[in-house]
Write a protein that holds these residues in place. Sequence first.
Motif, PDB file in Angstrom:
ATOM      1  N   ARG A   1       0.835  -1.199   0.000  1.00 35.57           N
ATOM      2  CA  ARG A   1       0.000   0.000   0.000  1.00 35.57           C
ATOM      3  C   ARG A   1       0.865   1.242   0.000  1.00 35.57           C
ATOM      4  NH1 ARG A   1      -3.767   0.502   4.728  1.00 35.57           N
ATOM      5  NH2 ARG A   1      -2.130  -0.522   5.919  1.00 35.57           N
ATOM      6  N   ARG A   2       0.388   2.289  -0.639  1.00 29.71           N
ATOM      7  CA  ARG A   2       1.071   3.563  -0.619  1.00 29.71           C
ATOM      8  C   ARG A   2       0.626   4.344   0.607  1.00 29.71           C
ATOM      9  NH1 ARG A   2       3.469   5.109  -5.441  1.00 29.71           N
ATOM     10  NH2 ARG A   2       3.096   3.666  -7.160  1.00 29.71           N
ATOM     11  N   ARG A   3       1.529   5.142   1.119  1.00 30.95           N
ATOM     12  CA  ARG A   3       1.224   5.928   2.305  1.00 30.95           C
ATOM     13  C   ARG A   3       0.256   7.052   1.975  1.00 30.95           C
ATOM     14  NH1 ARG A   3       5.671   8.102   6.272  1.00 30.95           N
ATOM     15  NH2 ARG A   3       6.401   6.082   5.676  1.00 30.95           N
ATOM     16  N   LYS A   4      -0.729   7.242   2.815  1.00 28.96           N
ATOM     17  CA  LYS A   4      -1.677   8.338   2.644  1.00 28.96           C
ATOM     18  C   LYS A   4      -1.699   9.155   3.931  1.00 28.96           C
ATOM     19  CE  LYS A   4      -4.682   5.817  -0.543  1.00 28.96           C
ATOM     20  NZ  LYS A   4      -4.292   6.637  -1.707  1.00 28.96           N
TER      21      LYS A   4
ATOM     22  N   SER B   1       2.314  17.681  -9.412  1.00 27.92           N
ATOM     23  CA  SER B   1       1.010  18.249  -9.086  1.00 27.92           C
ATOM     24  C   SER B   1       0.530  17.646  -7.779  1.00 27.92           C
ATOM     25  CB  SER B   1       0.000  17.951 -10.203  1.00 27.92           C
ATOM     26  OG  SER B   1      -1.273  18.475  -9.874  1.00 27.92           O
ATOM     27  N   ASP B   2       0.399  18.499  -6.759  1.00 31.60           N
ATOM     28  CA  ASP B   2      -0.009  18.042  -5.435  1.00 31.60           C
ATOM     29  C   ASP B   2      -1.035  19.020  -4.875  1.00 31.60           C
ATOM     30  OD1 ASP B   2      -0.347  17.148  -2.875  1.00 31.60           O
ATOM     31  OD2 ASP B   2       1.774  17.166  -2.336  1.00 31.60           O
ATOM     32  N   PRO B   3      -2.324  18.669  -4.874  1.00 30.46           N
ATOM     33  CA  PRO B   3      -3.344  19.593  -4.361  1.00 30.46           C
ATOM     34  C   PRO B   3      -3.197  19.893  -2.879  1.00 30.46           C
ATOM     35  CG  PRO B   3      -4.280  17.414  -4.819  1.00 30.46           C
ATOM     36  CD  PRO B   3      -2.906  17.414  -5.390  1.00 30.46           C
TER      37      PRO B   3
ATOM     38  N   ALA C   1       8.556  27.412  -3.204  1.00 33.29           N
ATOM     39  CA  ALA C   1       9.641  26.619  -2.618  1.00 33.29           C
ATOM     40  C   ALA C   1       9.147  25.869  -1.390  1.00 33.29           C
ATOM     41  CB  ALA C   1      10.813  27.522  -2.255  1.00 33.29           C
ATOM     42  N   LEU C   2       8.356  26.540  -0.563  1.00 35.34           N
ATOM     43  CA  LEU C   2       7.789  25.883   0.613  1.00 35.34           C
ATOM     44  C   LEU C   2       6.874  24.744   0.194  1.00 35.34           C
ATOM     45  CD1 LEU C   2       7.441  25.801   3.692  1.00 35.34           C
ATOM     46  CD2 LEU C   2       5.582  27.465   3.448  1.00 35.34           C
ATOM     47  N   ALA C   3       6.084  24.971  -0.856  1.00 37.27           N
ATOM     48  CA  ALA C   3       5.201  23.912  -1.350  1.00 37.27           C
ATOM     49  C   ALA C   3       6.010  22.721  -1.858  1.00 37.27           C
ATOM     50  CB  ALA C   3       4.306  24.459  -2.457  1.00 37.27           C
ATOM     51  N   LEU C   4       7.142  22.996  -2.529  1.00 37.96           N
ATOM     52  CA  LEU C   4       7.957  21.906  -3.055  1.00 37.96           C
ATOM     53  C   LEU C   4       8.499  21.028  -1.939  1.00 37.96           C
ATOM     54  CD1 LEU C   4       9.441  20.498  -5.412  1.00 37.96           C
ATOM     55  CD2 LEU C   4      11.347  22.061  -4.974  1.00 37.96           C
ATOM     56  N   VAL C   5       9.047  21.642  -0.896  1.00 36.40           N
ATOM     57  CA  VAL C   5       9.652  20.834   0.160  1.00 36.40           C
ATOM     58  C   VAL C   5       8.613  20.222   1.090  1.00 36.40           C
ATOM     59  CG1 VAL C   5      11.794  22.147   0.069  1.00 36.40           C
ATOM     60  CG2 VAL C   5      10.027  22.830   1.709  1.00 36.40           C
ATOM     61  N   ARG C   6       7.360  20.622   0.932  1.00 40.66           N
ATOM     62  CA  ARG C   6       6.271  19.996   1.692  1.00 40.66           C
ATOM     63  C   ARG C   6       5.628  18.858   0.931  1.00 40.66           C
ATOM     64  NH1 ARG C   6       2.020  24.467   2.765  1.00 40.66           N
ATOM     65  NH2 ARG C   6       0.889  22.658   3.540  1.00 40.66           N
ATOM     66  N   THR C   7       5.736  18.867  -0.395  1.00 39.21           N
ATOM     67  CA  THR C   7       4.944  17.934  -1.192  1.00 39.21           C
ATOM     68  C   THR C   7       5.364  16.498  -0.957  1.00 39.21           C
ATOM     69  OG1 THR C   7       4.038  17.547  -3.396  1.00 39.21           O
ATOM     70  CG2 THR C   7       6.397  17.945  -3.271  1.00 39.21           C
ATOM     71  N   ARG C   8       4.392  15.615  -0.945  1.00 38.82           N
ATOM     72  CA  ARG C   8       4.674  14.189  -0.803  1.00 38.82           C
ATOM     73  C   ARG C   8       3.782  13.343  -1.692  1.00 38.82           C
ATOM     74  NH1 ARG C   8       3.773  12.799   5.291  1.00 38.82           N
ATOM     75  NH2 ARG C   8       3.738  10.648   4.542  1.00 38.82           N
ATOM     76  N   HIS C   9       2.706  13.925  -2.206  1.00 43.42           N
ATOM     77  CA  HIS C   9       1.760  13.146  -3.005  1.00 43.42           C
ATOM     78  C   HIS C   9       1.941  13.379  -4.501  1.00 43.42           C
ATOM     79  CE1 HIS C   9      -0.259  11.996   0.666  1.00 43.42           C
ATOM     80  NE2 HIS C   9      -0.275  13.261   1.016  1.00 43.42           N
ATOM     81  N   GLY C  10       2.721  14.380  -4.883  1.00 45.50           N
ATOM     82  CA  GLY C  10       2.869  14.673  -6.294  1.00 45.50           C
ATOM     83  C   GLY C  10       3.974  13.886  -6.968  1.00 45.50           C
TER      84      GLY C  10
END
Length: 378
Positions: free
Chosen positions: A26-29, A219-221, A239-248
């Motif tokens: 399973r993938r992490r959610k 793309s990470d909503p 930049a903050l969004a990039l280092v936070r993203t995990r689902h994109g």
Amino acid sequence: MSAESTPEPGITEPVTTGPQHRGGGRRRKAAPGKRRKALLATAWAAAGVVVLAGTGFGYVYFKLNGNLKSVDINQALGDGRPTKVDNGSENILVLGSDTRAGTNRKLGGGTDDGSARSDTAMIVHVYKGHKRASVVSVPRDTLIDRPACTDAKGGSHSAATGVMFNSAYSTGGAACAVKTVESLTGIRMDHYLEVDFAGFQKLIDDLGGVPVTTTRPISDPQSHLNLKAGTHTLDGERALALVRTRHGVGDGSDLGRIQLQQAFVKALLDQVAHVGVFSDPKRLYDLADTATKAVTTDSDLGSVNALADFAGGLKGIGSSHLRMVTMPVRYDPADPNRVLLEKAKAERIWQALRNDRPIPASATKDTAAGEAAGVVSG
């Protein structure tokens, strides 16, 4: 190939060579509403900027000095710590803190209750001569045994078994985080640097953005990040969004996000080195002002002079002299949202750092990685 020339995770090719899949298939959610603010090693870049403040005097000096916050780690931890290795090297614990107060509430949501989490942890080892360094990212979701600790205000916190690594900071703050890392590694942390994500975002804006290249769209909503494949100059918000993203990207895990963070750290270091702040006094001051407001340090670095001296020893370490790995872990078969420490492999890393030696490639071979390597480069 030497350790210094080995490709880094999150840069061009993965460090791992074995299978990289989720436990149980399973993938992490992420849980709904749960914020994962990854503030990476902005403190490294902040320290690199603060060295410029060494040229300041009078009002400027006192203004910057007044910005700094510090924690007396040595007093809080007392005796019983690992012995300081006197070989010319230094070890620094760098944390990204996700406070719920002030400006950070606007960026991260939640309540303005003053609470904080640590969503990014990096152990930085600066080798003798201060010409190169290794960085070990510690996944926040690693299940560990947390030692009993005393926080900076004198409060006592009992030991706990099988808890997430980042619970150390949320339980007892900086002092408990340092003690947990020292218990985990057997390495004494000479210094502590913490940065909040509001300061991170403003630092990127003051730098004029950071150029990165993505090899495929992201793309990470949840982090509100949408990037086409290609080269982008990211402002603070993106930049903050990039280092936070995990689902994109990758497998949606914290490990994949770490790979993006490591790539961005290198791009950030290159931008700090090439932005030309010496020729622009206003930019110089704005950067130093932002950096000193963004960081919390151990008390030994709690002045502009001390931080400038420390940063002066780091400014020669560029991205090409930075070895970045993730602490060896495997996916927890009982819970796909957690990872378990690969103790034998991790010990190879800790032993190498204690002896001021390069991290061996065998220490990260066939460990969980997150499948996001090579997506972003500087």
